[in-house]
Design a protein around this motif. Structure first.
Motif, PDB file in Angstrom:
ATOM      1  N   GLY A 194       0.789  -1.231   0.000  1.00 58.21           N
ATOM      2  CA  GLY A 194       0.000   0.000   0.000  1.00 58.21           C
ATOM      3  C   GLY A 194       0.817   1.274   0.000  1.00 58.21           C
ATOM      4  O   GLY A 194       0.250   2.367   0.058  1.00 58.21           O
ATOM      5  N   ASN A 195       2.143   1.160  -0.060  1.00 60.08           N
ATOM      6  CA  ASN A 195       3.004   2.339  -0.043  1.00 60.08           C
ATOM      7  C   ASN A 195       3.713   2.460  -1.391  1.00 60.08           C
ATOM      8  O   ASN A 195       4.560   1.634  -1.728  1.00 60.08           O
ATOM      9  N   LEU A 196       3.339   3.493  -2.124  1.00 59.09           N
ATOM     10  CA  LEU A 196       3.878   3.691  -3.466  1.00 59.09           C
ATOM     11  C   LEU A 196       5.043   4.674  -3.464  1.00 59.09           C
ATOM     12  O   LEU A 196       5.069   5.620  -2.683  1.00 59.09           O
ATOM     13  N   CYS A 197       5.978   4.425  -4.375  1.00 54.85           N
ATOM     14  CA  CYS A 197       7.124   5.327  -4.575  1.00 54.85           C
ATOM     15  C   CYS A 197       7.182   5.673  -6.047  1.00 54.85           C
ATOM     16  O   CYS A 197       7.475   4.812  -6.883  1.00 54.85           O
ATOM     17  N   ARG A 198       6.916   6.922  -6.369  1.00 51.85           N
ATOM     18  CA  ARG A 198       6.908   7.337  -7.773  1.00 51.85           C
ATOM     19  C   ARG A 198       8.294   7.302  -8.392  1.00 51.85           C
ATOM     20  O   ARG A 198       8.445   7.208  -9.597  1.00 51.85           O
ATOM     21  N   CYS A 199       9.324   7.378  -7.555  1.00 50.15           N
ATOM     22  CA  CYS A 199      10.696   7.343  -8.068  1.00 50.15           C
ATOM     23  C   CYS A 199      11.179   5.921  -8.316  1.00 50.15           C
ATOM     24  O   CYS A 199      12.226   5.728  -8.944  1.00 50.15           O
ATOM     25  N   GLY A 200      10.485   4.941  -7.785  1.00 55.91           N
ATOM     26  CA  GLY A 200      10.832   3.548  -8.029  1.00 55.91           C
ATOM     27  C   GLY A 200      12.020   3.037  -7.225  1.00 55.91           C
ATOM     28  O   GLY A 200      12.781   2.211  -7.714  1.00 55.91           O
ATOM     29  N   THR A 201      12.160   3.481  -5.996  1.00 60.69           N
ATOM     30  CA  THR A 201      13.301   3.039  -5.178  1.00 60.69           C
ATOM     31  C   THR A 201      13.018   1.733  -4.451  1.00 60.69           C
ATOM     32  O   THR A 201      13.608   1.457  -3.406  1.00 60.69           O
ATOM     33  N   TYR A 202      12.178   0.906  -5.006  1.00 57.77           N
ATOM     34  CA  TYR A 202      11.743  -0.316  -4.331  1.00 57.77           C
ATOM     35  C   TYR A 202      12.895  -1.263  -3.997  1.00 57.77           C
ATOM     36  O   TYR A 202      12.871  -1.923  -2.958  1.00 57.77           O
ATOM     37  N   THR A 203      13.902  -1.341  -4.837  1.00 55.06           N
ATOM     38  CA  THR A 203      15.037  -2.227  -4.562  1.00 55.06           C
ATOM     39  C   THR A 203      15.773  -1.758  -3.313  1.00 55.06           C
ATOM     40  O   THR A 203      16.127  -2.566  -2.447  1.00 55.06           O
ATOM     41  N   ARG A 204      15.976  -0.454  -3.190  1.00 58.61           N
ATOM     42  CA  ARG A 204      16.654   0.077  -1.997  1.00 58.61           C
ATOM     43  C   ARG A 204      15.751  -0.025  -0.769  1.00 58.61           C
ATOM     44  O   ARG A 204      16.242  -0.269   0.340  1.00 58.61           O
ATOM     45  N   ILE A 205      14.452   0.159  -0.940  1.00 65.55           N
ATOM     46  CA  ILE A 205      13.515   0.019   0.177  1.00 65.55           C
ATOM     47  C   ILE A 205      13.588  -1.400   0.727  1.00 65.55           C
ATOM     48  O   ILE A 205      13.724  -1.609   1.937  1.00 65.55           O
ATOM     49  N   ARG A 206      13.530  -2.378  -0.144  1.00 63.81           N
ATOM     50  CA  ARG A 206      13.594  -3.780   0.278  1.00 63.81           C
ATOM     51  C   ARG A 206      14.912  -4.063   0.998  1.00 63.81           C
ATOM     52  O   ARG A 206      14.938  -4.695   2.063  1.00 63.81           O
ATOM     53  N   ALA A 207      16.018  -3.591   0.447  1.00 64.65           N
ATOM     54  CA  ALA A 207      17.331  -3.815   1.065  1.00 64.65           C
ATOM     55  C   ALA A 207      17.403  -3.161   2.446  1.00 64.65           C
ATOM     56  O   ALA A 207      17.965  -3.733   3.387  1.00 64.65           O
ATOM     57  N   ALA A 208      16.837  -1.980   2.573  1.00 57.74           N
ATOM     58  CA  ALA A 208      16.858  -1.286   3.862  1.00 57.74           C
ATOM     59  C   ALA A 208      16.019  -2.016   4.895  1.00 57.74           C
ATOM     60  O   ALA A 208      16.411  -2.118   6.065  1.00 57.74           O
ATOM     61  N   ILE A 209      14.880  -2.538   4.489  1.00 54.57           N
ATOM     62  CA  ILE A 209      14.038  -3.287   5.422  1.00 54.57           C
ATOM     63  C   ILE A 209      14.767  -4.556   5.868  1.00 54.57           C
ATOM     64  O   ILE A 209      14.754  -4.897   7.056  1.00 54.57           O
ATOM     65  N   ARG A 210      15.423  -5.223   4.929  1.00 53.97           N
ATOM     66  CA  ARG A 210      16.201  -6.414   5.311  1.00 53.97           C
ATOM     67  C   ARG A 210      17.277  -6.048   6.316  1.00 53.97           C
ATOM     68  O   ARG A 210      17.469  -6.733   7.323  1.00 53.97           O
ATOM     69  N   GLN A 211      18.012  -4.960   6.048  1.00 53.13           N
ATOM     70  CA  GLN A 211      19.082  -4.525   6.962  1.00 53.13           C
ATOM     71  C   GLN A 211      18.519  -4.189   8.344  1.00 53.13           C
ATOM     72  O   GLN A 211      19.087  -4.574   9.359  1.00 53.13           O
ATOM     73  N   ALA A 212      17.405  -3.474   8.361  1.00 47.20           N
ATOM     74  CA  ALA A 212      16.793  -3.090   9.649  1.00 47.20           C
ATOM     75  C   ALA A 212      16.341  -4.322  10.423  1.00 47.20           C
ATOM     76  O   ALA A 212      16.521  -4.391  11.651  1.00 47.20           O
ATOM     77  N   ALA A 213      15.759  -5.283   9.735  1.00 44.88           N
ATOM     78  CA  ALA A 213      15.298  -6.508  10.394  1.00 44.88           C
ATOM     79  C   ALA A 213      16.479  -7.271  10.983  1.00 44.88           C
ATOM     80  O   ALA A 213      16.390  -7.802  12.099  1.00 44.88           O
ATOM     81  N   GLU A 214      17.579  -7.309  10.269  1.00 49.25           N
ATOM     82  CA  GLU A 214      18.775  -7.990  10.776  1.00 49.25           C
ATOM     83  C   GLU A 214      19.375  -7.249  11.955  1.00 49.25           C
ATOM     84  O   GLU A 214      19.855  -7.869  12.906  1.00 49.25           O
ATOM     85  N   ALA A 215      19.333  -5.931  11.920  1.00 47.47           N
ATOM     86  CA  ALA A 215      19.912  -5.114  12.995  1.00 47.47           C
ATOM     87  C   ALA A 215      19.086  -5.203  14.271  1.00 47.47           C
ATOM     88  O   ALA A 215      19.614  -5.059  15.375  1.00 47.47           O
ATOM     89  N   LYS A 216      17.794  -5.438  14.110  1.00 48.27           N
ATOM     90  CA  LYS A 216      16.902  -5.506  15.276  1.00 48.27           C
ATOM     91  C   LYS A 216      17.207  -6.749  16.064  1.00 48.27           C
ATOM     92  O   LYS A 216      17.401  -6.859  17.183  1.00 48.27           O
TER      93      LYS A 216
END
Length: 150
Positions: free
Chosen positions: A128-150
């Motif tokens: 449900g969260n759209l990015c008009r710039c298309g940074t989805y690859t970086r968004i996914r990578a950041a979420i993975r990093q955050a999950a690992e850091a938690k």
């Protein structure tokens, strides 16, 4: 009278209970990190947490959240050190940045509410969260990093 806690501060709202939470946050409390996007819960730009769960502030009437705790991007972390915020900076996720507060809030709810985070979890949570710039690859990578850091 509606009583809510916004970013840890008790508030009272005595206006029209049909007022969208977005306008209360932005216009009355001056919390402009939560953005207006579509106004119909289709883009996710206005995502906040209500009692720890992501909610679209543009379609959440203030009257429906009496007694709730609301967290905006300003209240996610006093020092900007939530694992999702750190990952966003580390991986330079933002491009134009307009959708990023909503993206971060949705991602934070996922990371905070899950022991493990899979790609399928990310896809489902972030749909449900759209990015008009298309940074989805970086968004996914950041979420993975955050999950690992938690």
């Amino acid at each position: 009278m509606v009583n809510i806690v916004v970013n840890g501060v008790e508030r009272q709202f005595d206006g029209d209970e049909d007022t969208p939470l977005l306008w209360y946050l932005r216009d009355e409390l001056g919390l402009t990190g939560t953005k207006y996007g579509c106004g119909i819960a289709a883009c996710g730009v206005c995502t906040v947490h209500v009692d720890g769960a992501p909610a679209f502030a543009c379609v959440t009437p203030v009257g429906t959240i009496d007694g709730a705790e609301v967290t905006t991007i300003e209240g996610l972390s006093e020092n900007g050190d939530h694992p999702v915020q750190v990952a966003w900076r580390d991986l330079n996720v933002a491009q134009c940045g307009y959708c990023q507060a909503g993206q971060i809030m949705q991602a934070a709810a996922l990371v905070d509410g899950s022991e493990t985070v899979t790609d399928e979890d990310i896809d489902y949570a972030m749909t449900g969260n759209l990015c008009r710039c298309g940074t989805y690859t970086r968004i996914r990578a950041a979420i993975r990093q955050a999950a690992e850091a938690k």
